[in-house]
Scaffold this active site. Structure first.
Site, PDB file in Angstrom:
ATOM      1  N   SER A 170       0.000  -1.934  -0.399  1.00  0.00           N
ATOM      2  CA  SER A 170       0.370  -3.335   0.711  1.00  0.00           C
ATOM      3  C   SER A 170      -0.531  -3.668   1.445  1.00  0.00           C
ATOM      4  O   SER A 170      -1.597  -4.127   0.606  1.00  0.00           O
ATOM      5  CB  SER A 170       1.175  -2.143   1.745  1.00  0.00           C
ATOM      6  OG  SER A 170       1.818  -3.149   2.468  1.00  0.00           O
ATOM      7  N   HIS A 197       3.792  -3.535  -3.023  1.00  0.00           N
ATOM      8  CA  HIS A 197       4.782  -4.499  -2.217  1.00  0.00           C
ATOM      9  C   HIS A 197       4.356  -5.102  -1.733  1.00  0.00           C
ATOM     10  O   HIS A 197       3.902  -6.736  -1.274  1.00  0.00           O
ATOM     11  CB  HIS A 197       4.880  -3.640  -0.594  1.00  0.00           C
ATOM     12  CG  HIS A 197       4.504  -2.526  -0.469  1.00  0.00           C
ATOM     13  ND1 HIS A 197       4.214  -1.835   0.520  1.00  0.00           N
ATOM     14  CD2 HIS A 197       5.496  -1.388  -1.771  1.00  0.00           C
ATOM     15  CE1 HIS A 197       4.740  -1.037   0.831  1.00  0.00           C
ATOM     16  NE2 HIS A 197       5.431  -0.334  -1.129  1.00  0.00           N
ATOM     17  N   ASP A 294       4.683   5.025   2.764  1.00  0.00           N
ATOM     18  CA  ASP A 294       4.988   5.219   1.607  1.00  0.00           C
ATOM     19  C   ASP A 294       4.036   5.633   0.787  1.00  0.00           C
ATOM     20  O   ASP A 294       2.719   5.078   0.733  1.00  0.00           O
ATOM     21  CB  ASP A 294       5.852   3.549   0.657  1.00  0.00           C
ATOM     22  CG  ASP A 294       6.073   3.190  -0.426  1.00  0.00           C
ATOM     23  OD1 ASP A 294       6.184   4.387  -1.013  1.00  0.00           O
ATOM     24  OD2 ASP A 294       6.119   2.696  -1.250  1.00  0.00           O
TER      25      ASP A 294
END
Length: 354
Positions: A170, A197, A294
């Site tokens: 991310s 992401h 996540d």
């Protein structure tokens, strides 16, 4: 309180971003209308974070980032318009040292940007926590000039069959993803799925960039795709990438339009969990820099399925969020700095062939 500088040539955008950040509890200490002013304000005010527009008079956003990182390293978040030209410039800005980016609505559309209020505040706060320093200038392999393989990650004839790697990243992730993929030996024949992401408009450009700079064949995942040895798929922004099948050494992935998980889509957990349920052969997962949680559940699923779990260490993570949560919840096999992640992946798979 987090102190922020906003740099944007649009008065409307400067005002709107300022209101969004202040409503989110941040202290906007300066607003720059051009690149030259941005460098001066960041240097003089020493904010915790700066938001940088790509296209500005005086100095471009890319030039601002280069100058700031050379003299006063500061966490910076790029505000980028959704055009092909600006998508390429955005990735160049990340390479110059920016931590992350968010997509900017076309023109001075303050209504659209207010709809992203929570996302903007969360990302600015995350970027403000990022570790920044002098930017490394590593050469990268291409298909024309291939990098000699390091003896540390040499691949022998006994390299195991059917190795599948799932990478999740991310905030601060694109450069680390590129570095790891460029260092993985082509002879390993990995099947690789990458979940970064990232907004929809940018994932295709990112996949193309990875494809140009590594020896693996990499593309953005379409609605249904297969991936075989020496190939990689990048999850498309705005949709989950789920592993749906395994046949004759190839994975099949499909788009999963389910709800967001951890407020993101694509989610790393979806890809890792479906891979753990579906993949036959050797499986490993890597969680890299990023905010949030996540990937922890997905990495646990990979471990439960008999796979290997690797996380990036705190010292080299721009944002030590996802790797930290994963390390706390999962009995990880390795915690490694970014420049040893590729070596760790190869060693994890080689362990099955010993």
């Amino acid at each position: 309180m987090v102190r922020a500088v906003i740099a944007d040539d649009s008065a409307v955008m400067r005002e709107t971003l300022g209101k969004i950040l202040e409503a989110g509890g941040l202290d906007v200490v300066g607003r720059a209308k051009n690149g030259t002013e941005a460098v001066e304000l960041i240097t003089d005010l020493e904010p915790d974070v700066a938001t940088i527009d790509i296209q500005m008079p005086g100095l471009t956003g890319h030039e601002v980032i280069e100058q700031v990182m050379a003299t006063k390293p500061t966490p910076m978040l790029v505000i980028s318009s959704q055009t092909t030209k600006n998508a390429d410039a955005t990735f160049d800005a990340l390479e110059a040292g920016a931590v992350d980016f968010i997509a900017k609505p076309s023109g001075d559309n303050s209504v659209d940007i207010w709809s992203k209020q929570d996302e903007i505040v969360d990302q600015v706060r995350a970027v403000a926590q990022a570790a920044v320093g002098q930017v490394e200038t590593n050469s990268r392999p291409t298909r024309e000039t291939q990098r000699p393989e390091s003896t540390a990650i040499d691949v022998s004839a006994e390299f195991p069959n059917d190795p599948t790697l799932i990478i999740g990243a991310s905030t601060g992730g694109p450069r680390v993803v590129e570095q790891v993929l460029s260092e993985l030996p082509e002879r390993a024949g990995l099947r690789i799925l990458v979940v970064q992401h990232m907004a929809d408009h940018y994932t295709e450009r990112f996949a193309n960039r990875l494809n140009e700079r590594t020896t693996y064949e990499i593309k953005e995942a379409r609605e249904t795709e297969t991936v075989g040895p020496g190939e990689a798929l990048l999850a498309k922004g705005g949709t989950h990438m789920a592993v749906s099948g395994w046949s004759r050494g190839e994975l099949t992935v499909v788009h999963d339009d389910g709800p967001q998980r951890h407020n993101v889509k694509p989610a790393i957990d979806v890809t890792m969990e479906t891979a753990a349920d579906t993949v036959r052969g050797n499986l490993a997962g890597v969680i890299m820099t990023g905010m949030g949680a996540d990937g922890a559940d997905g990495l646990a699923a990979i471990k439960d399925a008999g796979g290997k779990a690797i996380v990036q260490d705190e010292a080299t993570s721009r944002v030590y969020g996802m790797p930290k949560v994963a390390a706390e919840r999962v009995d990880v096999d390795m915690t490694l700095p970014k420049d040893r992640l590729a070596e760790g992946v190869v060693n994890a798979f080689r362990g099955w062939s010993a």
